[in-house]
Scaffold this motif. Structure first.
Motif, PDB file in Angstrom:
ATOM      1  N   LYS A   1       0.826  -1.208   0.000  1.00  0.00           N
ATOM      2  CA  LYS A   1       0.000   0.000   0.000  1.00  0.00           C
ATOM      3  C   LYS A   1       0.860   1.257   0.000  1.00  0.00           C
ATOM      4  CE  LYS A   1      -4.094  -1.972   0.630  1.00  0.00           C
ATOM      5  NZ  LYS A   1      -3.728  -3.354   0.309  1.00  0.00           N
ATOM      6  N   PHE A   2       0.333   2.303  -0.624  1.00  0.00           N
ATOM      7  CA  PHE A   2       0.974   3.610  -0.506  1.00  0.00           C
ATOM      8  C   PHE A   2       0.489   4.266   0.784  1.00  0.00           C
ATOM      9  CE2 PHE A   2       0.696   8.256  -1.134  1.00  0.00           C
ATOM     10  CZ  PHE A   2       2.056   8.521  -1.269  1.00  0.00           C
ATOM     11  N   GLY A   3       1.444   4.605   1.647  1.00  0.00           N
ATOM     12  CA  GLY A   3       1.076   5.268   2.889  1.00  0.00           C
ATOM     13  C   GLY A   3       1.742   6.625   3.019  1.00  0.00           C
ATOM     14  N   CYS A   4       3.032   6.676   2.706  1.00  0.00           N
ATOM     15  CA  CYS A   4       3.745   7.948   2.853  1.00  0.00           C
ATOM     16  C   CYS A   4       4.745   8.187   1.737  1.00  0.00           C
ATOM     17  CB  CYS A   4       4.446   8.008   4.219  1.00  0.00           C
ATOM     18  SG  CYS A   4       5.771   6.797   4.404  1.00  0.00           S
ATOM     19  N   GLY A   5       5.257   7.121   1.147  1.00  0.00           N
ATOM     20  CA  GLY A   5       6.268   7.301   0.112  1.00  0.00           C
ATOM     21  C   GLY A   5       7.599   7.790   0.665  1.00  0.00           C
TER      22      GLY A   5
ATOM     23  N   GLY B   1       9.246   6.122   3.555  1.00  0.00           N
ATOM     24  CA  GLY B   1       9.895   5.179   4.457  1.00  0.00           C
ATOM     25  C   GLY B   1       9.579   5.417   5.920  1.00  0.00           C
ATOM     26  N   GLN B   2       8.392   5.980   6.193  1.00  0.00           N
ATOM     27  CA  GLN B   2       8.055   6.305   7.589  1.00  0.00           C
ATOM     28  C   GLN B   2       6.936   5.457   8.176  1.00  0.00           C
ATOM     29  OE1 GLN B   2       6.998  10.443   7.337  1.00  0.00           O
ATOM     30  NE2 GLN B   2       9.112  11.143   7.491  1.00  0.00           N
ATOM     31  N   CYS B   3       6.195   4.696   7.334  1.00  0.00           N
ATOM     32  CA  CYS B   3       4.977   4.081   7.868  1.00  0.00           C
ATOM     33  C   CYS B   3       4.871   2.578   7.661  1.00  0.00           C
ATOM     34  CB  CYS B   3       3.743   4.754   7.281  1.00  0.00           C
ATOM     35  SG  CYS B   3       3.373   4.238   5.588  1.00  0.00           S
ATOM     36  N   GLY B   4       5.584   2.029   6.709  1.00  0.00           N
ATOM     37  CA  GLY B   4       5.584   0.585   6.532  1.00  0.00           C
ATOM     38  C   GLY B   4       4.386  -0.002   5.796  1.00  0.00           C
ATOM     39  N   ALA B   5       3.443   0.828   5.335  1.00  0.00           N
ATOM     40  CA  ALA B   5       2.278   0.287   4.625  1.00  0.00           C
ATOM     41  C   ALA B   5       2.698  -0.434   3.347  1.00  0.00           C
ATOM     42  CB  ALA B   5       1.300   1.408   4.282  1.00  0.00           C
ATOM     43  N   CYS B   6       3.852  -0.068   2.820  1.00  0.00           N
ATOM     44  CA  CYS B   6       4.334  -0.599   1.543  1.00  0.00           C
ATOM     45  C   CYS B   6       5.304  -1.760   1.714  1.00  0.00           C
ATOM     46  CB  CYS B   6       5.058   0.526   0.803  1.00  0.00           C
ATOM     47  SG  CYS B   6       6.535   1.043   1.730  1.00  0.00           S
TER      48      CYS B   6
ATOM     49  N   PHE C   1      11.002  -1.038   2.631  1.00  0.00           N
ATOM     50  CA  PHE C   1       9.951  -0.079   2.263  1.00  0.00           C
ATOM     51  C   PHE C   1       9.937  -0.010   0.742  1.00  0.00           C
ATOM     52  CE2 PHE C   1      11.553   1.958   6.341  1.00  0.00           C
ATOM     53  CZ  PHE C   1      10.470   1.583   7.109  1.00  0.00           C
TER      54      PHE C   1
ATOM     55  N   CYS D   1       8.315   1.717  -1.168  1.00  0.00           N
ATOM     56  CA  CYS D   1       8.097   3.060  -1.694  1.00  0.00           C
ATOM     57  C   CYS D   1       9.389   3.822  -1.933  1.00  0.00           C
ATOM     58  CB  CYS D   1       7.197   3.865  -0.749  1.00  0.00           C
ATOM     59  SG  CYS D   1       7.964   4.273   0.829  1.00  0.00           S
TER      60      CYS D   1
HETATM   61  S1  FES Z   1       4.536   4.034   2.090  1.00  0.00           S
HETATM   62 FE1  FES Z   1       5.126   4.601   4.074  1.00  0.00          FE
HETATM   63  S2  FES Z   1       6.994   3.574   4.307  1.00  0.00           S
HETATM   64 FE2  FES Z   1       6.479   3.230   2.250  1.00  0.00          FE
END
Ligand code: FES
Ligand code: FES
Lengths: 166, 748
Positions: free
Chosen positions: A35-39, A41-46, A56, A58
């Motif tokens: 998933k795209f979360g932040c692009g 490297g801060q959230c780990g959704a990807c 990450f 993204c």
């Molecule tokens: S989308 Fe948040 S770390 Fe990659």
């Protein structure tokens, strides 16, 4: 063309080498798991696995990944043959919106590959890079613990319940 | 259960002309429209949303294809789909698997306004429960005629009406097109709460499997034939105006199809998603903006709040103020509590897909309100409402009014420029952080007095805040419209009416207090964009009230739980407090060095779920922040349709509220929002999550459903502050209670 090994299968993509892996997975290969979360490297959704290690997607350019083994949540199992973590997340109902779920599962997968019976502290610290805004943390830890137990039981039975790669 | 919204979209793609979609989709909405337009005003005698949509076939269709239930509410990760399926299955006497649920879609479902305010079970759950019960009785009556058997001998089960001796007629064979095209009755033959089969059980959520297997589950996952990707270049600050931009070089970048410029509104469309990102970055570098420093100084914000013009909204007055001079000085306390702006902070930035084709617009959106959004988009694009269809598809959790509607407006504005092509707009992280409407900053002042017996005899409370809803409404509430060449502006903000209220939500304590005065100072001036954030004003109000209750208990030298119980009459309030205290081991608790326990209680909106909570913390004086060890909550949501669903929402609400309370406040300088990512607006991570969270559900079969999703926000905040006070002797009244503040307070 860049050749990747995605969920155990060879694929070739024509994206520009600097394209982050996330966009290749979602847009070119039409996978939904990462998933795209932040692009940033801060959230780990990807989060996906590259040669078994969580990254990450993204921020990793696809050009750096030629010949590498990439695992997404789609590669861990299916409804018919769920992976241990997928099954455990369902059994623990470890999701609210579920947007963070695939990233959590992959980071947990990497942990269980190197540590078959992690403590709660070890699970938490492995999952630290991944954010969950819904506050599902306790259930996620419980699901990882359950998956660890199930994997060990399956290993003891000599049956692998882990579908796919990883 | 597949994700219904996605099924529909698939069909929309297949039928390029769109005619098929319209015809197959219109039946129930025509019914709903007929009911609305036939001049029937909302019928107050009907239960739940049947009031506004009284025809049974707006809610329920039964045919050879099976049973389809329609709700105007949206799945937001709160598990509403599963709970509504359970309610329908219970009253129709079928298994949940037999039911297909269709969620918010302007072409198919009833108009139930917004999925907000923890009202989905009260509105839609109640409507579906009653509609299903009435449909069941209609089918029994039809079977009775056909079988020549008295009704009382017939039962419903497994999708059929069954006669003694085993003769049965399937529902689908009893119901024709028009059978359920009847108005609901005020009273329904509801099933006996003592014999529930499906309600009251923790049925697994129907939406979770798709999410763990990486199937299409979110609006972000939609891929329509011929779809292109757009990104918006947002201004650097609220008041910025676009002076110039050289777009020719951008149009030469790979894959770029269009640059959209309309006043200060700037966007780019490309074939592939990452091409759109690259083009957006280039366009952003090319844009020259004019900005002005018109934000207040953050450190002075609360002083400004008190100085800015405000409108007084009386909340409650009771009794007469006592002669304060005659009360003993030690029994009179006063305090001030504050919170800054809070972000919804969805993990998935807002996204929408729009398709403008042959003068009609279809938008797939994660909005909380497809019908209000349709009105706003129709106005924005200049189309009749009948030419706009909004279909809700899940996004990441939103927790209130975030960027979802604005992203839908972006998609609509851009799709209009590339007719015939579906356009997917995905906000970037900074777009969401900087442009979502925040939960308002708030400030509350409270004074209270105790008599010699430790009873509260006087309570005076005043809360200052901006509005807590700027939802559309009209097109002026869609943020992209503010930057168009002919800009729209939002209407003047208004306070939300009581009893639910906005800034004054839960400003009135539920405690027995003979004389009190509570009022709300509504501050119209909004330096930062604000709107509805989970629990609205209840977070700060309950934080203030429940912190102050502990301060009073301490002055009265009474245990905080005992002190609360002495001031409560409502047996359901007493029950949750006792349940939480008992399960936590409140009385037996032994404090270790640095440890503390805290308690809090509230009934959400003073109308919805009751919730009591106990929290155990440990505060390491060198450490960055208090560590939450253990949380126990007890909740009474009326009849619990899915107890684990309730637990899941309460657990999540608690952890989210701990994050708000410990860590969060939107930062800004005189010109710009500076909280632009998760580094500049940190939220709780695993290392700060409690070791355990336990939720006890007090089920009340047969009682009305009480909204649950927002019930934990205020109590969790107060219980945490109370536990920190217990551990350290420090009373922290400013949120967030971050480590710096604790250290600062300990130094002073
Ligand atoms: S989308 Fe948040 S770390 Fe990659
Ligand atoms: S379940 Fe919603 S972000 Fe984790």
């Amino acid at each position: 063309m860049i050749a990747l090994i995605l969920n155990g299968r060879s694929v070739e993509v024509d994206d520009e080498p600097r394209t982050p892996l996330l966009y290749v997975l979602r847009d070119t290969l039409e996978l939904n798991g990462a998933k795209f979360g932040c692009g940033l490297g801060q959230c780990g959704a990807c989060t996906v696995l590259v040669d078994g290690a969580p990254v990450f997607s993204c921020v990793v350019p696809v050009g750096d990944l030629a010949g590498r083994r990439i695992t997404t949540v789609e590669g861990l199992g299916t409804r018919q043959r769920p992976g241990a973590l997928q099954q455990a997340f369902i059994e623990e109902q470890a999701a609210q919106c579920g947007y963070c779920t695939a990233g959590m599962i992959l980071r947990a997968q990497a942990l269980l590959e190197r540590n078959a019976s992690p403590t709660d502290e070890q699970i938490r610290s492995a999952l630290e890079p991944n954010l969950c805004r819904c506050g599902t943390h306790i259930r996620i830890v419980r699901a990882v613990r359950r998956a660890a137990r199930e994997r060990q039981r399956a290993a003891a039975d000599g049956v692998s319940r882990l579908g796919g790669a990883g | 259960m597949a994700v219904t919204g996605l099924k529909v979209s698939r069909r929309a793609v297949l039928s390029r002309a769109g005619a098929l979609v319209v015809s197959f989709a219109l039946a129930p909405s025509l019914a709903a429209a007929a009911a609305r337009s036939s001049g029937e005003a909302a019928d107050r005698s009907l239960p739940g949303s049947l009031r506004s949509t009284p025809l049974l076939d707006s809610w329920l269709r039964i045919d050879a294809g099976g049973i389809t239930v329609f709700t105007g509410k949206a799945e937001l990760g709160q598990g509403i789909k599963t709970a509504l399926i359970q309610v329908a299955a219970e009253e129709l006497a079928v298994q949940p698997q037999a039911i297909t649920l269709v969620t918010a879609d302007t072409a198919r479902t009833p108009d139930e306004g917004y999925t907000a305010g923890s009202l989905s079970m009260e509105d839609s759950g109640t409507a579906i429960m009653n509609a299903a019960a009435q449909a069941r009785e209609i089918m029994i009556a039809l079977a009775s005629e056909r079988l020549h058997q008295p009704r009382r001998d017939l039962t419903a089960g497994q999708g059929a009406v069954i006669a003694p001796g085993g003769r049965r007629i399937a529902y689908a064979d009893l119901v024709s097109d028009r059978t359920l095209h009847v108005r609901a009755e005020p009273r329904s033959p509801l099933g006996n709460p003592a014999h529930r089969r499906v309600m009251g059980r923790s049925w697994p959520r129907v939406d979770i499997p798709a999410k763990v297997f990486g199937e299409r589950a979110f609006v972000q996952d939609l891929r329509l034939a011929g779809m292109v990707h757009a990104r918006v270049v947002r201004p650097p600050s609220y008041g910025a105006r676009l002076r110039s931009v050289e777009s020719a070089p951008i149009l030469r970048l790979p894959g770029v199809l269009h640059v959209v410029r309309n006043g200060s509104y700037l966007a780019v469309v490309a074939r592939r998603e990452y091409q759109a990102v690259v083009a957006m970055e280039a366009l952003s570098r090319a844009a020259r903006w004019e900005e002005s420093a018109n934000l207040p100084q953050q450190s002075r914000l609360f002083a400004d709040f008190l100085e800015w013009p405000s409108r007084e909204v009386p909340v409650a007055t009771r009794g007469r103020p006592p002669d304060l001079r005659r009360l003993h000085a030690a029994t009179m306390l006063e305090a001030e509590y504050r919170r800054g702006y809070l972000m919804h902070g969805s993990i998935g930035p807002s996204c929408a897909v729009a398709h403008f084709d042959q003068g009609a617009l279809t938008v797939w959106t994660q909005t909380q309100g497809v019908f209000p959004l349709r009105r706003a988009l129709a106005e924005l694009i200049g189309l009749p409402e009948s030419r706009v269809r909004c279909i809700q598809v899940e996004g990441a959790g939103c927790y209130g009014h975030n960027g979802a509607d604005d992203a839908a407006a972006d998609a609509a504005l851009i799709a209009e420029q590339v007719p015939g092509r579906p356009v997917r707009v995905q906000w970037m992280r900074a777009d969401e952080h900087k442009w979502e409407p925040y939960g308002s900053a708030m400030l509350a002042r409270v004074r209270g007095a105790l008599d010699e017996a430790g009873r509260i005899v006087w309570w005076e409370y005043r809360v200052w805040s901006n509005t807590h809803s700027t939802r559309p409404g009209g097109a002026g509430e869609l943020m992209p419209a503010w930057y168009l060449e002919r800009p729209l502006s939002p209407p003047a903000p208004r306070p939300l009416p009581l009893p639910a209220g906005g800034g004054d939500r839960n400003a009135l304590p539920l405690y027995r207090i003979p004389s009190l005065k509570v009022d709300y100072r509504f501050v119209p001036r909004m330096p930062l964009r604000v709107s509805a954030l989970r629990s609205l004003g209840a977070h700060l109000n309950v934080f203030a009230i429940e912190s102050f209750m502990d301060e009073l208990a301490r002055a009265a030298r009474l245990d905080p739980v005992e002190f609360r119980l002495r001031h409560l009459d409502d047996p359901r309030a007493v029950a949750v407090i006792r349940a939480a205290a008992e399960r936590f081991g409140w009385r037996e608790y032994r404090r270790l060095a640095g440890g503390g326990k805290g308690f809090a209680f509230a009934r959400y909106k003073n109308l919805a779920a009751y919730l009591a909570i106990a929290v155990e913390v440990s505060v390491d004086h060198g450490g960055p922040m208090p560590r939450v060890l253990r949380v126990v909550a007890a909740v009474d949501s009326g009849e619990a349709v899915n107890p684990d669903g309730i637990r899941n929402q309460i657990e999540g609400g608690i952890i989210q509220a701990l994050s708000w309370t410990l860590l969060e406040s939107v930062r800004f300088d005189r010109t710009r929002i500076t909280s632009r990512d998760w580094a500049s607006y940190p939220i709780l991570r695993f290392s700060a999550a409690p070791h355990s969270v336990e939720v006890v559900v007090l089920n009340r079969p047969g009682q009305p459903f009480l909204g649950t999703g927002e019930a934990a926000q205020g109590p969790a905040a107060a219980a945490l502050a109370n536990a920190v006070a217990d551990a350290t002797g420090l009373r922290l009244r400013d949120l967030p209670l971050s480590g710096d503040r604790i250290k600062g307070a300990m130094r002073s």
